[in-house]
Enzyme design. Sequence first.
Site, mmCIF file in Angstrom:
data_model
loop_
_atom_site.group_PDB
_atom_site.id
_atom_site.type_symbol
_atom_site.label_atom_id
_atom_site.label_comp_id
_atom_site.label_asym_id
_atom_site.label_seq_id
_atom_site.Cartn_x
_atom_site.Cartn_y
_atom_site.Cartn_z
ATOM 1 N N LYS A 12 27.588 -39.794 28.462
ATOM 2 C CA LYS A 12 27.577 -41.144 27.891
ATOM 3 C C LYS A 12 26.324 -41.379 27.024
ATOM 4 O O LYS A 12 25.353 -40.622 27.103
ATOM 5 C CB LYS A 12 27.653 -42.168 29.026
ATOM 6 C CG LYS A 12 28.993 -42.146 29.798
ATOM 7 C CD LYS A 12 29.037 -43.270 30.834
ATOM 8 C CE LYS A 12 30.360 -43.316 31.580
ATOM 9 N NZ LYS A 12 30.387 -44.423 32.573
ATOM 10 N N TYR A 52 39.631 -46.538 27.979
ATOM 11 C CA TYR A 52 39.367 -47.171 29.278
ATOM 12 C C TYR A 52 40.412 -48.230 29.630
ATOM 13 O O TYR A 52 40.142 -49.108 30.454
ATOM 14 C CB TYR A 52 37.975 -47.804 29.271
ATOM 15 C CG TYR A 52 36.851 -46.903 29.749
ATOM 16 C CD1 TYR A 52 36.946 -46.179 30.941
ATOM 17 C CD2 TYR A 52 35.651 -46.804 29.039
ATOM 18 C CE1 TYR A 52 35.897 -45.385 31.400
ATOM 19 C CE2 TYR A 52 34.599 -46.006 29.494
ATOM 20 C CZ TYR A 52 34.732 -45.304 30.685
ATOM 21 O OH TYR A 52 33.687 -44.534 31.140
ATOM 22 N N ASN A 115 25.459 -44.918 33.591
ATOM 23 C CA ASN A 115 25.446 -43.922 34.665
ATOM 24 C C ASN A 115 25.684 -42.501 34.157
ATOM 25 O O ASN A 115 26.126 -41.628 34.898
ATOM 26 C CB ASN A 115 26.420 -44.322 35.783
ATOM 27 C CG ASN A 115 27.849 -44.446 35.300
ATOM 28 O OD1 ASN A 115 28.154 -44.178 34.140
ATOM 29 N ND2 ASN A 115 28.731 -44.855 36.193
ATOM 30 N N HIS A 118 31.017 -39.619 32.545
ATOM 31 C CA HIS A 118 32.383 -39.962 32.956
ATOM 32 C C HIS A 118 33.049 -38.675 33.411
ATOM 33 O O HIS A 118 32.770 -37.609 32.855
ATOM 34 C CB HIS A 118 33.181 -40.544 31.776
ATOM 35 C CG HIS A 118 34.664 -40.583 32.048
ATOM 36 N ND1 HIS A 118 35.267 -41.618 32.732
ATOM 37 C CD2 HIS A 118 35.644 -39.675 31.790
ATOM 38 C CE1 HIS A 118 36.565 -41.351 32.860
ATOM 39 N NE2 HIS A 118 36.812 -40.178 32.290
ATOM 40 N N GLU A 129 43.316 -37.578 29.395
ATOM 41 C CA GLU A 129 42.001 -37.775 28.773
ATOM 42 C C GLU A 129 41.629 -36.606 27.858
ATOM 43 O O GLU A 129 40.998 -36.803 26.822
ATOM 44 C CB GLU A 129 40.941 -37.978 29.867
ATOM 45 C CG GLU A 129 41.156 -39.300 30.609
ATOM 46 C CD GLU A 129 40.134 -39.565 31.703
ATOM 47 O OE1 GLU A 129 40.237 -40.619 32.347
ATOM 48 O OE2 GLU A 129 39.225 -38.738 31.915
HETATM 49 O O1 CDP Z 1 33.163 -43.671 36.377
HETATM 50 P P1 CDP Z 1 33.807 -43.826 37.734
HETATM 51 O O2 CDP Z 1 35.180 -43.198 37.800
HETATM 52 O O3 CDP Z 1 32.909 -43.370 38.848
HETATM 53 O O4 CDP Z 1 33.980 -45.397 37.977
HETATM 54 P P2 CDP Z 1 35.180 -46.408 37.574
HETATM 55 O O5 CDP Z 1 35.399 -47.290 38.741
HETATM 56 O O6 CDP Z 1 36.342 -45.652 37.033
HETATM 57 O O7 CDP Z 1 34.529 -47.295 36.431
HETATM 58 C C1 CDP Z 1 34.421 -46.811 35.107
HETATM 59 C C2 CDP Z 1 33.040 -47.134 34.610
HETATM 60 O O8 CDP Z 1 32.894 -48.543 34.528
HETATM 61 C C3 CDP Z 1 31.887 -46.685 35.496
HETATM 62 O O9 CDP Z 1 31.484 -45.347 35.290
HETATM 63 C C4 CDP Z 1 30.784 -47.656 35.124
HETATM 64 O O10 CDP Z 1 30.065 -47.201 33.986
HETATM 65 C C5 CDP Z 1 31.547 -48.918 34.749
HETATM 66 N N1 CDP Z 1 31.468 -49.918 35.816
HETATM 67 C C6 CDP Z 1 30.630 -51.014 35.639
HETATM 68 O O11 CDP Z 1 29.967 -51.138 34.604
HETATM 69 N N2 CDP Z 1 30.540 -51.968 36.629
HETATM 70 C C7 CDP Z 1 31.235 -51.847 37.775
HETATM 71 N N3 CDP Z 1 31.129 -52.767 38.721
HETATM 72 C C8 CDP Z 1 32.084 -50.739 37.961
HETATM 73 C C9 CDP Z 1 32.173 -49.782 36.959
HETATM 74 MG MG MG Z 2 36.912 -43.665 36.763
#
Ligand code: CDP
Ligand code: MG
Length: 136
Positions: A12, A52, A115, A118, A129
Site C-alpha cells: 500500500k 474494494y 497497514n 493487502h 483480484e
Molecule cells: O485487509 P484485511 O483483509 O485484513 O481487512 P478488511 O477487513 O478486509 O479491510 C480492508 C481494509 O480496510 C483494511 O486493510 C484496512 O486498511 C481498512 N480498514 C479500516 O480502515 N478501518 C477498519 N475499521 C477496518 C478496515
Molecule cells: Mg480483506
Amino acid sequence: MSSIEQTLSIIKPDAVERNLTDKIKTIFTENNLKIKETKKLHITKDEASEFYKVHQSKPFYNDLCGYLSSGPIVVLILEGDNAVKINRKLMGATDPKKAEENTIRKLYGISIDKNSVHGSDSLENAKKEIDFFFKS
Ligand code: CDP
Ligand code: MG
C-alpha cells in the site's frame, strides 16, 4: 497435502512511500512464496472503489478507496503451497496494534488504515483480484 495456489498482494502507499517494497518482497520469498508478477502503479479512486467494492457498505469505505489511490502501490502475484493462508499469516492482523510479532503489519504498519499490505482472503477472491490487476 500440497496445494499450489496464487494470491494477490498489494504493498500500500504508506509502505511504498517509505521504501519498504524490497523488505516486504524479501519476507515473501524467504517464506516460500514466489513472486510470479509484480508491477508498480497509481490507481484512480474509481479503480480503488471497484477493487474494494465488497466493503462498500462499511463506514471506512470512502477513506479506504481515497487512501489506496493516494499514491503509488506495488501489486504482486504470489505463488506457493497454501499461498493464500501463508500470505495472510505473514501480513498479520488488520490492526497493526493487534498483529503478531514479526508480521509485516506489526513490523511496518502505522495504523488500521495505513497497514502497509493487502492480501486476498480466499482462493476465490485471489482469482478475482489477480484478474483485476493482471488480466489484459
Ligand atoms: O485487509 P484485511 O483483509 O485484513 O481487512 P478488511 O477487513 O478486509 O479491510 C480492508 C481494509 O480496510 C483494511 O486493510 C484496512 O486498511 C481498512 N480498514 C479500516 O480502515 N478501518 C477498519 N475499521 C477496518 C478496515
Ligand atoms: Mg480483506
